[in-house]
Motif scaffolding. Structure first.
Motif, PDB file in Angstrom:
ATOM      1  N   SER A 114      23.766  32.852  71.558  1.00  0.00           N
ATOM      2  CA  SER A 114      23.054  32.867  72.847  1.00  0.00           C
ATOM      3  C   SER A 114      21.787  32.374  73.116  1.00  0.00           C
ATOM      4  CB  SER A 114      23.201  34.279  73.567  1.00  0.00           C
ATOM      5  OG  SER A 114      22.552  35.228  72.637  1.00  0.00           O
ATOM      6  N   LEU A 115      21.254  32.029  74.219  1.00  0.00           N
ATOM      7  CA  LEU A 115      20.107  31.469  74.181  1.00  0.00           C
ATOM      8  C   LEU A 115      19.296  31.911  75.383  1.00  0.00           C
ATOM      9  CD1 LEU A 115      20.118  27.312  73.440  1.00  0.00           C
ATOM     10  CD2 LEU A 115      19.680  29.267  71.901  1.00  0.00           C
ATOM     11  N   GLY A 116      17.690  31.945  75.200  1.00  0.00           N
ATOM     12  CA  GLY A 116      17.222  32.450  76.184  1.00  0.00           C
ATOM     13  C   GLY A 116      16.838  33.727  76.588  1.00  0.00           C
ATOM     14  N   GLY A 117      17.179  34.565  75.781  1.00  0.00           N
ATOM     15  CA  GLY A 117      16.951  35.956  76.017  1.00  0.00           C
ATOM     16  C   GLY A 117      15.383  36.622  75.762  1.00  0.00           C
ATOM     17  N   ARG A 118      14.948  37.444  76.177  1.00  0.00           N
ATOM     18  CA  ARG A 118      13.659  37.936  75.839  1.00  0.00           C
ATOM     19  C   ARG A 118      13.758  39.468  76.063  1.00  0.00           C
ATOM     20  NH1 ARG A 118       9.776  34.602  79.850  1.00  0.00           N
ATOM     21  NH2 ARG A 118       8.190  36.204  79.141  1.00  0.00           N
ATOM     22  N   ALA A 119      12.712  39.882  75.234  1.00  0.00           N
ATOM     23  CA  ALA A 119      12.649  41.748  75.179  1.00  0.00           C
ATOM     24  C   ALA A 119      11.214  42.164  75.905  1.00  0.00           C
ATOM     25  CB  ALA A 119      12.848  41.809  73.946  1.00  0.00           C
ATOM     26  N   ASP A 120      10.508  41.208  76.264  1.00  0.00           N
ATOM     27  CA  ASP A 120       9.109  41.703  76.840  1.00  0.00           C
ATOM     28  C   ASP A 120       8.992  41.836  78.165  1.00  0.00           C
ATOM     29  OD1 ASP A 120       9.479  39.207  77.793  1.00  0.00           O
ATOM     30  OD2 ASP A 120       7.909  37.979  76.670  1.00  0.00           O
ATOM     31  N   GLU A 121       8.081  41.815  78.697  1.00  0.00           N
ATOM     32  CA  GLU A 121       7.770  42.321  80.150  1.00  0.00           C
ATOM     33  C   GLU A 121       8.721  41.464  81.340  1.00  0.00           C
ATOM     34  OE1 GLU A 121       5.266  41.720  78.147  1.00  0.00           O
ATOM     35  OE2 GLU A 121       4.294  40.154  79.038  1.00  0.00           O
ATOM     36  N   GLY A 122       8.970  40.179  80.763  1.00  0.00           N
ATOM     37  CA  GLY A 122       9.968  39.374  81.334  1.00  0.00           C
ATOM     38  C   GLY A 122      11.230  39.472  80.899  1.00  0.00           C
ATOM     39  N   LYS A 159      15.169  39.359  79.571  1.00  0.00           N
ATOM     40  CA  LYS A 159      16.324  38.559  80.360  1.00  0.00           C
ATOM     41  C   LYS A 159      17.322  38.674  79.152  1.00  0.00           C
ATOM     42  CE  LYS A 159      17.045  33.989  81.874  1.00  0.00           C
ATOM     43  NZ  LYS A 159      16.774  32.405  81.157  1.00  0.00           N
ATOM     44  N   VAL A 160      18.390  38.566  79.590  1.00  0.00           N
ATOM     45  CA  VAL A 160      19.649  38.645  78.824  1.00  0.00           C
ATOM     46  C   VAL A 160      20.007  36.998  78.412  1.00  0.00           C
ATOM     47  CG1 VAL A 160      22.071  38.809  78.561  1.00  0.00           C
ATOM     48  CG2 VAL A 160      20.595  40.766  79.620  1.00  0.00           C
ATOM     49  N   GLY A 161      20.332  36.564  77.371  1.00  0.00           N
ATOM     50  CA  GLY A 161      20.725  35.339  76.947  1.00  0.00           C
ATOM     51  C   GLY A 161      22.004  34.910  77.362  1.00  0.00           C
ATOM     52  N   ASP A 162      21.914  33.596  77.372  1.00  0.00           N
ATOM     53  CA  ASP A 162      23.197  32.872  78.061  1.00  0.00           C
ATOM     54  C   ASP A 162      24.164  32.444  76.724  1.00  0.00           C
ATOM     55  OD1 ASP A 162      22.129  32.972  80.628  1.00  0.00           O
ATOM     56  OD2 ASP A 162      21.049  31.222  80.212  1.00  0.00           O
ATOM     57  N   ILE A 163      25.186  32.575  76.671  1.00  0.00           N
ATOM     58  CA  ILE A 163      26.069  32.341  75.664  1.00  0.00           C
ATOM     59  C   ILE A 163      26.213  30.846  75.672  1.00  0.00           C
ATOM     60  CG2 ILE A 163      28.704  32.327  74.787  1.00  0.00           C
ATOM     61  CD1 ILE A 163      28.858  35.605  76.088  1.00  0.00           C
ATOM     62  N   LEU A 164      26.211  30.425  74.544  1.00  0.00           N
ATOM     63  CA  LEU A 164      26.042  28.892  74.427  1.00  0.00           C
ATOM     64  C   LEU A 164      27.519  28.155  74.402  1.00  0.00           C
ATOM     65  CD1 LEU A 164      24.027  26.496  73.946  1.00  0.00           C
ATOM     66  CD2 LEU A 164      24.440  26.834  71.570  1.00  0.00           C
ATOM     67  N   GLY A 165      28.296  28.674  73.926  1.00  0.00           N
ATOM     68  CA  GLY A 165      29.647  28.320  73.927  1.00  0.00           C
ATOM     69  C   GLY A 165      30.454  28.744  72.451  1.00  0.00           C
ATOM     70  N   LYS A 179      20.503  25.086  79.783  1.00  0.00           N
ATOM     71  CA  LYS A 179      21.267  25.186  78.363  1.00  0.00           C
ATOM     72  C   LYS A 179      22.190  23.988  77.938  1.00  0.00           C
ATOM     73  CE  LYS A 179      25.401  27.528  79.204  1.00  0.00           C
ATOM     74  NZ  LYS A 179      26.416  28.653  79.134  1.00  0.00           N
ATOM     75  N   GLN A 180      22.011  23.117  79.039  1.00  0.00           N
ATOM     76  CA  GLN A 180      22.922  21.879  78.773  1.00  0.00           C
ATOM     77  C   GLN A 180      22.302  20.802  77.421  1.00  0.00           C
ATOM     78  OE1 GLN A 180      25.906  21.656  80.056  1.00  0.00           O
ATOM     79  NE2 GLN A 180      26.324  19.944  78.968  1.00  0.00           N
TER      80      GLN A 180
END
Lengths: 544, 158
Positions: free
Chosen positions: A481-489, A491-497, A535-536
């Protein structure tokens, strides 16, 4: 640091005696495994694939040197010479015998430690910023709040058999270094106009099968209202949370199904009934605790200067150091992610060595970070180079905290009965590959987390690059998965494939890093590039 | 309101574990209502406050809803007896008393399976004093008068 008084000491000793008696009843057969299970779990004892695992509480990640020495001794005496620091700032021993556990708990009690509520469907060890009290961007030390919550929640009679586990984190700084928004309740402590603590309360965050970023429940809750509000929030959850399916039992699902507004109204109704008098001593207790932490703070030092040192020393300090709120000091992280190492593991000898160094160079204090590293929070600037060389001798001076090789990983299928795939060999292979890449390219600031199953103890959802091990058709496969982050912003990552085999994972990760580096614009971190391009391009790069 | 009448409850051979820790075999308690956690919302809190004795049912040892029902009732001013029944363990006696229950009513096979000694010890080998204790049963409170840790630290009466 907080030091126990006679009440705290008696409390942990009574709990140790209680658990010893429960173990004896299990060993005699008076308690069935089904009955013993919630009791042992509430004392941090899991039954894993090969042995019992004991998870020891390190409340808000704070240790003194004496405590860390005992943790090292436990590793040598009762485990195979090492312990594993976890993402909840605890430590776990993977090879314990049931018959030894009561003695281990007694040893912990002798240094003001315990394993209370490190597992089970109860309020777990409260976590916070590993740099609490020393971070330059801090406006309120979160440790007094965390200690207040530790005491309030310890052996809480009403909340010992919740629908599911319940995790609370407290922050007091601008930057979130504790993944606060991935907790059942996150508290962002701030100061009101009169300089008194108040809290923004976030609710319903979590990872696992259904990852959620916490939602704002209420802003600016005064200290006097904090425990009554949490009491009402927990009661509504205990009564209304689902118990028919453990994967739908966390508070995040209740809030999904109920809606945040109806949940808030139910809490308001519950709060109107709460016996405020029961909490009348909480503010005084907070002040008593806070005074201890204030006394332990150190005054600014004059005449301290960072030594010039070698390029390696400067690179280490640049990467592993943090700006201190008190002049003359630095806080430095001790990476437990050396090249090819198991993330979070430390040997008994290393723990004793860090304890010695903490006594010599860090006022006897050590912290455990949620990224599974240790922190020495009070190092005089003049001492930094000497400390660096001492850490180098222990193989603990890897300059990679916050880099892509600073991998978070759960124990996975090598130990865990819940795991569906191995995490450790994947982490080790990636560590070798990524440290080499960092040697060539310099620091690569991105996060990479690995979980061995959907329960997400390795926080894969919250990483720039997340790796989830699954067992598909009898062979392990690893979903990215990509794009997740645990800081003040957060976000849950997106599954790549579709997933990859274990052997493919290092190449895939390098391709993802190549793609990011080719697409990034000036100064962008991984998340910023990912949010801009989506993601693309990453998908096209890895699924050619 | 009740699923089970008082007479049905009375027919059970059972034991009573008091908040003081005493285990005995008195006649079954007279209950106005057996309250299952699933039914609690529908009954409405106000309809329960006038009752003199409510049995709180624990469906499994893992289900802590009745602890919260007890606390909710005490917070709402319920003055009567709260008796815990069902699949409890000796280790949950502490939680019961500290959540506002008066006693547990235990079926004989449950007592025998854990052993009488375990139930007799149920309130001895436990942490008896919490940091922050909420309101106990009015009947129990005077007998368990030790203030919680925070009150002792700050010299406040229970």
């Amino acid at each position: 640091m907080y030091a126990y008084d006679q009440y705290d000491q008696a409390f942990v000793e009574q709990r140790a005696a209680e658990f010893r008696e429960q173990i004896e009843r299990r060993l005699s057969g008076a308690l069935s495994e089904d009955e013993f299970k919630p009791l042992r779990l509430q004392n941090g004892l899991y039954l894993q694939l090969h042995a019992y695992m004991l998870r020891v509480a390190i409340p808000y990640g704070a240790l003194n040197a004496r405590q860390l020495r005992v943790l090292g001794d436990l590793a040598d005496r009762y485990d195979k010479g090492y312990g594993h620091f976890t993402t909840r700032q605890n430590i776990q021993y993977n090879w314990t015998k049931l018959s030894d556990v009561a003695d281990m708990i007694d040893a912990l009690a002798s240094v003001q430690m315990h394993a209370i509520q490190t597992s089970g469907n109860c309020i777990r060890n409260v976590t916070t910023d590993a740099y609490a009290g020393v971070a330059g961007d801090e406006w309120l030390d979160p440790r007094p709040s965390a200690e207040l919550l530790r005491q309030w929640s310890s052996l809480h009679p009403e909340f010992a058999f919740l629908p599911r586990k319940f995790k609370i984190a407290v922050l007091g700084a601008a930057q979130d270094r504790a993944a606060m928004k991935f907790h059942d309740i996150g508290l962002w402590a701030k100061l009101d106009a009169d300089g008194q603590p108040q809290y923004d309360i976030w609710v319903g965050g979590g990872q696992g099968r259904t990852p959620r970023v916490a939602r704002l429940f209420q802003e600016a809750v005064p200290l006097a209202d904090l425990l009554p509000t949490l009491d009402a929030m927990l009661r509504v959850y205990n009564l209304a949370g689902r118990r028919d399916n453990k994967y739908k039992a966390r508070i995040k699902i209740l809030i999904d199904e109920m809606g945040i507004e109806p949940y808030r109204l139910a809490v308001v109704e519950e709060l109107a009934r709460v016996d405020r008098d029961a909490f009348a001593t909480a503010v005084g207790e907070y002040q008593r605790i806070a005074a201890q932490f204030e006394t332990a703070q150190r005054p600014a030092l004059q005449g301290q200067k960072v030594p010039e040192g070698s390029p390696e020393f400067r690179a280490w300090l640049q990467q592993n150091g943090l700006t201190h709120k008190v002049n003359g000091y630095a806080a430095v992280s001790v990476s437990l992610k050396t090249k090819g190492a198991i993330p979070g593991d430390a040997s008994g000898a290393q723990m004793r060595a860090v304890a010695d160094l903490a006594e010599r160079y860090s006022a006897g204090e050590i912290r455990v970070s949620h990224r599974q590293n240790l922190v020495l929070p009070w190092v005089k600037l003049n001492d930094l180079e000497t400390l660096y060389h001492a850490l180098l001798e222990q193989d603990l001076a890897e300059a990679n905290v916050g880099l892509v090789s600073d991998i978070i990983a759960c124990p996975g299928l090598d130990y865990c009965a819940l795991a569906t795939a191995r995490s450790i060999p994947v982490a080790q292979a990636l560590s070798l590959r990524l440290r080499e890449r960092e040697r060539r390219q310099g620091p690569i600031e991105a996060s990479l987390n690995i979980s061995g199953c959907i329960n997400a103890c390795g926080h894969h959802h919250a990483a720039n690059i997340g790796i989830l091990g699954l067992n598909r058709s009898e062979s392990e496969t690893y979903q990215i998965s990509l794009g997740g982050r645990a800081d003040e912003g957060a976000k849950v990552g997106d599954i790549l494939g579709p997933g990859f085999s274990q052997d493919q994972v290092p190449d895939v990760v390098e391709t993802l890093l190549d793609t990011w580096q080719s697409l990034r614009e000036d100064g962008e971190d991984f998340s910023q590039t990912y949010d801009r391009v989506g993601k693309q391009p990453f998908k096209e790069a890895v699924y050619v | 309101m009740s699923d089970l009448s008082v007479n049905e409850t009375s027919s059970l051979l059972g034991w009573r574990l008091d908040a003081s820790g005493a285990l005995s075999q008195p006649p079954a308690p007279t209950l106005d209502l057996l309250l299952e956690p699933d039914a609690a919302e529908d009954l409405g809190l106000d309809n329960l406050l006038h009752l003199s004795a409510i049995g709180l049912v624990f469906k499994t040892p893992h289900d802590g809803r009745s602890f919260s029902l007890a606390r909710r009732l005490r917070n709402a001013g319920f003055q009567g007896q709260l008796i815990g029944l069902g699949r409890l363990m000796p280790d949950q006696a502490r939680h019961s008393v500290q959540s506002g229950l008066d006693a547990l009513w235990l079926e004989d096979d449950l007592v025998q399976r854990h052993g009488i000694r375990a139930w007799q010890n149920a309130l001895n080998v436990v942490v008896g004093s919490l940091y922050n204790q909420q309101r106990l049963s009015a009947e129990v409170a005077p007998r368990l008068a030790a203030p919680d840790i925070w009150r002792r630290r700050h010299n406040k009466a229970a």
